[in-house]
Design a protein around this motif. Structure first.
Motif, PDB file in Angstrom:
ATOM      1  N   GLY A  45       6.387  -2.161   2.597  1.00  0.00           N
ATOM      2  CA  GLY A  45       7.289  -3.006   1.870  1.00  0.00           C
ATOM      3  C   GLY A  45       7.227  -3.097   0.593  1.00  0.00           C
ATOM      4  O   GLY A  45       8.098  -3.349  -0.340  1.00  0.00           O
ATOM      5  N   GLU A  46       5.905  -2.871   0.146  1.00  0.00           N
ATOM      6  CA  GLU A  46       5.684  -2.787  -1.627  1.00  0.00           C
ATOM      7  C   GLU A  46       6.011  -1.585  -2.255  1.00  0.00           C
ATOM      8  O   GLU A  46       6.178  -0.569  -1.456  1.00  0.00           O
ATOM      9  N   SER A  47       5.956  -1.289  -3.708  1.00  0.00           N
ATOM     10  CA  SER A  47       6.310  -0.119  -4.340  1.00  0.00           C
ATOM     11  C   SER A  47       5.255   0.708  -4.180  1.00  0.00           C
ATOM     12  O   SER A  47       3.917   0.428  -3.959  1.00  0.00           O
ATOM     13  N   HIS A  48       5.616   2.169  -4.500  1.00  0.00           N
ATOM     14  CA  HIS A  48       4.569   3.039  -4.669  1.00  0.00           C
ATOM     15  C   HIS A  48       3.251   2.629  -5.815  1.00  0.00           C
ATOM     16  O   HIS A  48       2.090   2.813  -5.625  1.00  0.00           O
ATOM     17  N   ASP A  49       3.873   2.114  -7.000  1.00  0.00           N
ATOM     18  CA  ASP A  49       3.075   1.472  -7.873  1.00  0.00           C
ATOM     19  C   ASP A  49       2.059   0.580  -7.473  1.00  0.00           C
ATOM     20  O   ASP A  49       0.812   0.444  -7.599  1.00  0.00           O
ATOM     21  N   GLU A  50       2.730  -0.507  -6.773  1.00  0.00           N
ATOM     22  CA  GLU A  50       1.669  -1.625  -6.171  1.00  0.00           C
ATOM     23  C   GLU A  50       0.712  -1.074  -5.156  1.00  0.00           C
ATOM     24  O   GLU A  50      -0.576  -1.411  -5.032  1.00  0.00           O
ATOM     25  N   MET A  51       1.136  -0.075  -4.329  1.00  0.00           N
ATOM     26  CA  MET A  51       0.244   0.399  -3.390  1.00  0.00           C
ATOM     27  C   MET A  51      -0.857   1.220  -3.940  1.00  0.00           C
ATOM     28  O   MET A  51      -1.988   0.853  -3.707  1.00  0.00           O
ATOM     29  N   ILE A  52      -0.654   2.061  -5.061  1.00  0.00           N
ATOM     30  CA  ILE A  52      -1.646   2.716  -5.763  1.00  0.00           C
ATOM     31  C   ILE A  52      -2.676   1.583  -6.531  1.00  0.00           C
ATOM     32  O   ILE A  52      -3.781   2.120  -6.510  1.00  0.00           O
ATOM     33  N   GLU A  53      -2.205   0.867  -7.042  1.00  0.00           N
ATOM     34  CA  GLU A  53      -2.930  -0.221  -7.588  1.00  0.00           C
ATOM     35  C   GLU A  53      -3.692  -0.896  -6.836  1.00  0.00           C
ATOM     36  O   GLU A  53      -4.868  -0.980  -7.159  1.00  0.00           O
ATOM     37  N   THR A  54      -3.434  -1.042  -5.672  1.00  0.00           N
ATOM     38  CA  THR A  54      -4.159  -1.991  -4.588  1.00  0.00           C
ATOM     39  C   THR A  54      -5.308  -0.814  -4.291  1.00  0.00           C
ATOM     40  O   THR A  54      -6.426  -1.172  -4.132  1.00  0.00           O
ATOM     41  N   VAL A  55      -4.741   0.369  -3.962  1.00  0.00           N
ATOM     42  CA  VAL A  55      -5.905   1.248  -3.329  1.00  0.00           C
ATOM     43  C   VAL A  55      -6.781   1.446  -4.402  1.00  0.00           C
ATOM     44  O   VAL A  55      -8.229   1.438  -4.222  1.00  0.00           O
ATOM     45  N   GLY A  56      -6.439   1.537  -5.855  1.00  0.00           N
ATOM     46  CA  GLY A  56      -7.326   1.727  -6.806  1.00  0.00           C
ATOM     47  C   GLY A  56      -8.329   0.916  -7.119  1.00  0.00           C
ATOM     48  O   GLY A  56      -9.555   0.970  -7.147  1.00  0.00           O
TER      49      GLY A  56
ATOM     50  N   TYR B 278     -10.226   5.386   4.392  1.00  0.00           N
ATOM     51  CA  TYR B 278      -9.116   5.968   5.415  1.00  0.00           C
ATOM     52  C   TYR B 278      -7.707   5.024   4.670  1.00  0.00           C
ATOM     53  O   TYR B 278      -7.818   3.803   5.039  1.00  0.00           O
ATOM     54  N   LEU B 279      -7.030   5.459   4.322  1.00  0.00           N
ATOM     55  CA  LEU B 279      -5.535   4.768   3.973  1.00  0.00           C
ATOM     56  C   LEU B 279      -4.532   4.876   4.971  1.00  0.00           C
ATOM     57  O   LEU B 279      -4.236   6.240   5.080  1.00  0.00           O
ATOM     58  N   MET B 280      -4.219   4.013   5.626  1.00  0.00           N
ATOM     59  CA  MET B 280      -3.469   4.188   6.965  1.00  0.00           C
ATOM     60  C   MET B 280      -2.100   4.200   6.950  1.00  0.00           C
ATOM     61  O   MET B 280      -1.397   3.223   6.025  1.00  0.00           O
ATOM     62  N   GLY B 281      -1.454   5.045   7.449  1.00  0.00           N
ATOM     63  CA  GLY B 281       0.236   5.054   7.574  1.00  0.00           C
ATOM     64  C   GLY B 281       0.669   5.600   6.297  1.00  0.00           C
ATOM     65  O   GLY B 281       2.023   5.301   5.916  1.00  0.00           O
ATOM     66  N   VAL B 282       0.060   6.219   5.541  1.00  0.00           N
ATOM     67  CA  VAL B 282       0.545   6.634   4.068  1.00  0.00           C
ATOM     68  C   VAL B 282       0.376   8.271   3.962  1.00  0.00           C
ATOM     69  O   VAL B 282      -0.467   8.875   4.510  1.00  0.00           O
ATOM     70  N   GLY B 283       1.539   9.070   3.608  1.00  0.00           N
ATOM     71  CA  GLY B 283       2.684   8.607   3.068  1.00  0.00           C
ATOM     72  C   GLY B 283       3.394  10.119   2.788  1.00  0.00           C
ATOM     73  O   GLY B 283       3.434  11.160   3.375  1.00  0.00           O
ATOM     74  N   THR B 284       4.235   9.928   1.368  1.00  0.00           N
ATOM     75  CA  THR B 284       4.935  10.888   0.735  1.00  0.00           C
ATOM     76  C   THR B 284       3.806  11.704   0.280  1.00  0.00           C
ATOM     77  O   THR B 284       2.583  11.422  -0.080  1.00  0.00           O
TER      78      THR B 284
END
Ligand code: ZN
Length: 366
Positions: free
Chosen positions: A219-230, A243-249
C-alpha cells in the motif's frame, strides 16, 4: 550444506553479487524467484521454467497447508518431487496470506485462528505449526512465521505486529527440526525506521540463516518502499542473504538491488502474463489493444524466449481475444524470461562495476 558469499560489490551503489548454495544447487544473486503458489508456477512446465534461467522458485505454505496438506506432500516425496522441480525451493511462512486472504477470527500471543478462504473452515496457524508444516514440505529455505500489516496503519498497530513477529521468530527457531533447511527471519515495521531497527536488532540477536524484509508493497509508494529498504539493509548482517518479499516491478527490483537486496519473489510476471500484459525492454504492452491486431513482429525483438522466437503480437492478441489457454501460457513464459534476463543484466553490471549507469534507465520507468 548451506553457504552464502558476496563475490562483487558495486562501488557507487549498494548493489552486490553473490552465490547462495543449497542442498539442491547454487543460486546466483541477485535472483528472482518465480512463484508456484500451490505447487505450480501457473501454466509453465518446470522444464520451460528452467529454460528461462530461473534457479530457485517459491511455493506458498498457506495454500499447500490448506490443500493438499503438508502430510500429503510429504508422503508424495516432499515438495521437490511433488512438483517436479529439482532445484532450490523456498517456502514462505503463510503469515502474509493469513493476514491478507483470510478472515481472521482470533489472534493472540501464540497463534492465529482464521476462516479458510476456500470453504470458511476454521484453521489455526502458529509459529510452531507453520514451522512443522514447512519442515514437512521440505523446501531448501523456509521462513519464520510473521505478522504482516497493511499500510497505512497506525504506529501502535505496526508496533504490535513487530513485537509479535519477534516473539514468533524465537518460537520458529525453537520449533525448526529439519537440518536440511535454512530458516530466514522476516523484518517487519512498516515504513517506520525505528521499528525496522528494533525488529532487525532483535532478529539478528536470534541469529537466522538469512533476513527478509517483509511488510512492503502493501500500500505504500515506490519511493517509500525504496527508502525503507535503503535504511533497513544496513541493519542486517552483510554476510547473510537479504530478501525483499513480494516485490515487484522491474523498476522496484532494480532500485532494491541498488540498495543491497539479493533475492526477490513476485507473482507479477505470471499474473500479468495471464492478464495479457507483457513486460518488454520497451516497457509494458497490453496485448488486447487493437493496435496489435495486425502486427507481425514478436513481442520483443531482442528477446530470445520461445514465445518471441515463434509468434507474432497479432497471434498472441488473437489467443487472448478468443480465450485460448495458450495465450496466458506464452505470455507468462515471456514475462518470466524477461525477469530472468533483467536479473542477469543486473548481475553483469555489478560484476563490471557499472550498476549505477546501467540501472538509471530502469529507474526512470514506472
Ligand atoms: Zn520473449
Amino acid at each position: 550444506m548451506f553457504s552464502f558469499s558476496v563475490t562483487a560489490t558495486d562501488k557507487q551503489t549498494g548493489a552486490r553479487r553473490g552465490r547462495l548454495v543449497t542442498g539442491h544447487g547454487a543460486v546466483e544473486t541477485p535472483t528472482f524467484m518465480p512463484v508456484g503458489t500451490r505447487g505450480s508456477v501457473k501454466g509453465v512446465l518446470p522444464s520451460a521454467l528452467r529454460a528461462t534461467g530461473a534457479e530457485m522458485i517459491l511455493a506458498n505454505t498457506y495454500h499447500l497447508f490448506l490443500r493438499p496438506g503438508a502430510e500429503v506432500v510429504e508422503q508424495l516425496g516432499g515438495l521437490h518431487e511433488f512438483m517436479g522441480w529439482d532445484g532450490p525451493i523456498l517456502t514462505d511462512s503463510g503469515g502474509f496470506q493469513v493476514f491478507s486472504l483470510s478472515e481472521l477470527n482470533r489472534i493472540n500471543e501464540d497463534e492465529v485462528e482464521f476462516a479458510s478462504h476456500i470453504d470458511g473452515a476454521k484453521v489455526r496457524l502458529s509459529p510452531a505449526i507453520a514451522t512443522a508444516v514447512q519442515n514437512k514440505l521440505g523446501a531448501d529455505i523456509i521462513m519464520a512465521f510473521d505478522e504482516c500489516v497493511k499500510l497505512p496503519s497506525t504506529r501502535e498497530r505496526v508496533r504490535l505486529a513487530v513485537d509479535r513477529t519477534i516473539r514468533w521468530a524465537a518460537q520458529c527457531l525453537e520449533a525448526h527440526k529439519n537440518e536440511h533447511q535454512l530458516m530466514f527471519g522476516i523484518v517487519q515495521g512498516g515504513t517506520d525506521r525505528e521499528l525496522r531497527e528494533y525488529c532487525s536488532e532483535k532478529l539478528v540477536e536470534l541469529g537466522f540463516g538469512g533476513y527478509a524484509i517483509g511488510g512492503l508493497s502493501v500500500g505504500e509508494s515506490h519511493d517509500e518502499m525504496i527508502e525503507t529498504v535503503g535504511y533497513t539493509v544496513p541493519m542486517l548482517p552483510a554476510d547473510k542473504p537479504h530478501y525483499l518479499m513480494g516485490v515487484g516491478t522491474p523498476r522496484d527490483l532494480v532500485a532494491a538491488i541498488g540498495a543491497g537486496i539479493d533475492m526477490f519473489d513476485c507473482v507479477m510476471p505470471t499474473r500479468n502474463g495471464r492478464n495479457a500484459t507483457a513486460f518488454t525492454r520497451q516497457g509494458k504492452m497490453k496485448l488486447r489493444n487493437e493496435q496489435y491486431k495486425l502486427q507481425k513482429e514478436p513481442l520483443d525483438a531482442e528477446c530470445d524466449c520461445y514465445t518471441c522466437k515463434n509468434f507474432s503480437r497479432g497471434y498472441l492478441r488473437h489467443l487472448f481475444q478468443v480465450g485460448e489457454m495458450l495465450g496466458p501460457m506464452l505470455l507468462s513464459l515471456h514475462n518470466l524470461h524477461f525477469y530472468q534476463w533483467l536479473m542477469n543484466e543486473a548481475r553483469l553490471a555489478i560484476d563490471e562495476n557499472r550498476y549505477g549507469s546501467w540501472s538509471s534507465r530502469w529507474l526512470a520507468d514506472d
